[in-house]
Design a protein around this motif. Structure first.
Motif, PDB file in Angstrom:
ATOM      1  N   ALA A  25      43.899  35.091  37.852  1.00 34.45           N
ATOM      2  CA  ALA A  25      43.420  33.749  37.508  1.00 34.45           C
ATOM      3  C   ALA A  25      44.397  32.661  37.947  1.00 34.45           C
ATOM      4  CB  ALA A  25      43.175  33.659  36.006  1.00 34.45           C
ATOM      5  N   ASP A  26      45.692  32.918  37.845  1.00 36.04           N
ATOM      6  CA  ASP A  26      46.685  31.911  38.223  1.00 36.04           C
ATOM      7  C   ASP A  26      46.585  31.564  39.703  1.00 36.04           C
ATOM      8  OD1 ASP A  26      47.490  32.018  35.622  1.00 36.04           O
ATOM      9  OD2 ASP A  26      49.599  32.454  36.041  1.00 36.04           O
ATOM     10  N   ARG A  27      46.431  32.572  40.552  1.00 36.43           N
ATOM     11  CA  ARG A  27      46.311  32.314  41.988  1.00 36.43           C
ATOM     12  C   ARG A  27      45.001  31.607  42.313  1.00 36.43           C
ATOM     13  NH1 ARG A  27      46.687  37.348  45.451  1.00 36.43           N
ATOM     14  NH2 ARG A  27      46.422  35.770  47.074  1.00 36.43           N
ATOM     15  N   ALA A  28      43.934  31.985  41.621  1.00 34.72           N
ATOM     16  CA  ALA A  28      42.651  31.321  41.831  1.00 34.72           C
ATOM     17  C   ALA A  28      42.742  29.852  41.422  1.00 34.72           C
ATOM     18  CB  ALA A  28      41.558  32.018  41.021  1.00 34.72           C
ATOM     19  N   ALA A  29      43.488  29.573  40.361  1.00 35.60           N
ATOM     20  CA  ALA A  29      43.648  28.196  39.885  1.00 35.60           C
ATOM     21  C   ALA A  29      44.331  27.328  40.934  1.00 35.60           C
ATOM     22  CB  ALA A  29      44.437  28.177  38.583  1.00 35.60           C
ATOM     23  N   ALA A  40      35.487  29.731  47.793  1.00 33.31           N
ATOM     24  CA  ALA A  40      35.160  31.150  47.979  1.00 33.31           C
ATOM     25  C   ALA A  40      36.387  32.020  47.732  1.00 33.31           C
ATOM     26  CB  ALA A  40      34.620  31.379  49.380  1.00 33.31           C
ATOM     27  N   GLN A  41      37.536  31.581  48.262  1.00 31.12           N
ATOM     28  CA  GLN A  41      38.770  32.334  48.040  1.00 31.12           C
ATOM     29  C   GLN A  41      39.113  32.372  46.550  1.00 31.12           C
ATOM     30  OE1 GLN A  41      42.107  31.157  50.511  1.00 31.12           O
ATOM     31  NE2 GLN A  41      40.728  30.501  52.125  1.00 31.12           N
ATOM     32  N   GLY A  42      38.962  31.208  45.895  1.00 34.95           N
ATOM     33  CA  GLY A  42      39.284  31.131  44.476  1.00 34.95           C
ATOM     34  C   GLY A  42      38.400  32.041  43.653  1.00 34.95           C
ATOM     35  N   GLY A  43      37.087  32.081  43.983  1.00 34.03           N
ATOM     36  CA  GLY A  43      36.176  32.943  43.245  1.00 34.03           C
ATOM     37  C   GLY A  43      36.518  34.405  43.413  1.00 34.03           C
ATOM     38  N   THR A  44      36.930  34.788  44.612  1.00 31.12           N
ATOM     39  CA  THR A  44      37.288  36.185  44.868  1.00 31.12           C
ATOM     40  C   THR A  44      38.604  36.546  44.193  1.00 31.12           C
ATOM     41  OG1 THR A  44      36.159  36.116  47.002  1.00 31.12           O
ATOM     42  CG2 THR A  44      37.747  37.890  46.656  1.00 31.12           C
ATOM     43  N   ILE A  45      39.600  35.678  44.355  1.00 32.95           N
ATOM     44  CA  ILE A  45      40.915  35.944  43.756  1.00 32.95           C
ATOM     45  C   ILE A  45      40.834  35.943  42.238  1.00 32.95           C
ATOM     46  CG2 ILE A  45      43.265  35.060  43.523  1.00 32.95           C
ATOM     47  CD1 ILE A  45      42.988  33.930  46.353  1.00 32.95           C
ATOM     48  N   ILE A  52      37.851  29.799  34.322  1.00 33.08           N
ATOM     49  CA  ILE A  52      39.030  30.667  34.233  1.00 33.08           C
ATOM     50  C   ILE A  52      40.150  30.058  33.392  1.00 33.08           C
ATOM     51  CG2 ILE A  52      38.549  31.725  36.476  1.00 33.08           C
ATOM     52  CD1 ILE A  52      40.745  29.976  37.678  1.00 33.08           C
ATOM     53  N   ARG A  53      39.882  28.922  32.763  1.00 33.15           N
ATOM     54  CA  ARG A  53      40.963  28.218  32.065  1.00 33.15           C
ATOM     55  C   ARG A  53      41.540  29.021  30.905  1.00 33.15           C
ATOM     56  NH1 ARG A  53      36.220  26.421  30.100  1.00 33.15           N
ATOM     57  NH2 ARG A  53      36.052  25.693  27.930  1.00 33.15           N
ATOM     58  N   ASN A  54      40.714  29.864  30.272  1.00 34.64           N
ATOM     59  CA  ASN A  54      41.229  30.660  29.149  1.00 34.64           C
ATOM     60  C   ASN A  54      41.892  31.956  29.595  1.00 34.64           C
ATOM     61  OD1 ASN A  54      38.906  31.854  30.020  1.00 34.64           O
ATOM     62  ND2 ASN A  54      38.071  32.274  27.979  1.00 34.64           N
ATOM     63  N   LYS A  55      41.952  32.173  30.923  1.00 36.53           N
ATOM     64  CA  LYS A  55      42.613  33.368  31.465  1.00 36.53           C
ATOM     65  C   LYS A  55      43.963  33.034  32.098  1.00 36.53           C
ATOM     66  CE  LYS A  55      38.090  35.365  32.580  1.00 36.53           C
ATOM     67  NZ  LYS A  55      37.208  35.832  33.680  1.00 36.53           N
ATOM     68  N   LEU A  56      44.312  31.758  32.126  1.00 34.63           N
ATOM     69  CA  LEU A  56      45.550  31.339  32.786  1.00 34.63           C
ATOM     70  C   LEU A  56      46.759  31.626  31.911  1.00 34.63           C
ATOM     71  CD1 LEU A  56      44.404  27.838  34.118  1.00 34.63           C
ATOM     72  CD2 LEU A  56      44.478  29.994  35.381  1.00 34.63           C
ATOM     73  N   SER A  57      47.888  31.879  32.561  1.00 36.99           N
ATOM     74  CA  SER A  57      49.142  31.995  31.822  1.00 36.99           C
ATOM     75  C   SER A  57      49.512  30.619  31.283  1.00 36.99           C
ATOM     76  CB  SER A  57      50.245  32.518  32.735  1.00 36.99           C
ATOM     77  OG  SER A  57      50.551  31.559  33.746  1.00 36.99           O
ATOM     78  N   ALA A  58      50.311  30.586  30.233  1.00 39.06           N
ATOM     79  CA  ALA A  58      50.710  29.311  29.625  1.00 39.06           C
ATOM     80  C   ALA A  58      51.436  28.396  30.615  1.00 39.06           C
ATOM     81  CB  ALA A  58      51.577  29.564  28.395  1.00 39.06           C
ATOM     82  N   PRO A  59      52.387  28.924  31.416  1.00 40.99           N
ATOM     83  CA  PRO A  59      53.054  28.046  32.390  1.00 40.99           C
ATOM     84  C   PRO A  59      52.079  27.453  33.411  1.00 40.99           C
ATOM     85  CG  PRO A  59      54.335  30.038  32.065  1.00 40.99           C
ATOM     86  CD  PRO A  59      53.023  30.261  31.380  1.00 40.99           C
TER      87      PRO A  59
END
Length: 217
Positions: free
Chosen positions: A26-30, A16-21, A69-76
């Motif tokens: 996206a990085d924090r949700a990941a 639930a936290q991940g979906g909201t964040i 969300i994988r295509n929204k993540l930063s490269a690092p």
């Protein structure tokens, strides 16, 4: 069951936290998705079959939080997650080890009841599968979880490669050893998963239990 229910609630809370964040970062949700996968891996480590099946399903919940969300993540972050999934796969025990431990526990815990069952029913494979579906369910769940994990880590490594190189890799072997120690094989063929460049990016998929290439459908 109480302990498993507690872990289930923790997983729901993290999801639930991940979906909201994920709507904002996206990085924090990941990170939440990775925590769910770690919980599953921890529960499944050197456990009984019943715990392992639940643990594998917990891991899958983490995978499905990361997939959208994988295509929204930063490269690092993509590379960090790919390497964490690789570590978890490296430490995953074999099916044989899990089933042997289950048999040992049954021998020690059920004693004469288990031995009598083994003599009268368990030796007959076709009969045993009907009376004891646990090993089959474990195997199928493990295959699905490992397959998704391997595809996800490869997908993330491909995206990290593109962010750094400015293009997608020509072939999956280009990812090793800089982005992954070794590109994981398709669980069902023991060869690399199918990877194709497309006009919009790339396709990456497993042939699945059927063992046939249906174009990723």
């Amino acid at each position: 069951m109480v302990e498993l229910q507690d872990l289930r609630l923790v997983g729901w809370n993290l999801a639930a936290q991940g979906g909201t964040i994920g709507l904002r970062n996206a990085d924090r949700a990941a990170d939440k998705g990775t925590d769910i996968i770690r919980i599953g891996a921890m529960l499944g480590h050197e456990s009984l079959i019943c715990h392992s099946i639940i643990a594998l399903n917990i891991e899958q919940a983490g995978h499905w939080l990361l997939v959208p969300i994988r295509n929204k993540l930063s490269a690092p972050k993509a590379l960090e997650l790919a390497r964490e999934l690789e570590r978890i796969e490296e430490e995953r025990e074999t099916t044989e080890a899990a089933l042997c431990r289950q048999d040992l526990w049954s021998h020690l815990n059920d004693r004469w009841e288990f031995r009598l069952y083994e003599i009268l029913i368990g030796r007959l494979e076709d009969v045993s599968s009907r009376y004891d579906p646990g090993p089959f369910l474990y195997q199928v769940t493990r295959e699905r979880t490992c397959c998704c994990s391997r595809l996800l880590m490869t997908d993330l490594a491909i995206r990290a490669y593109r962010a750094e190189q400015g293009r997608y890799p020509d072939k999956l072997t280009d990812l090793a050893p800089k982005y992954l120690k070794q590109v994981p094989s398709d669980l069902y063929t023991d060869t690399l998963p199918i990877y194709r460049l497309t006009d919009s990016g790339f396709m990456l998929y497993s042939v699945g239990r059927g063992g046939k290439d249906n174009g990723g459908n």
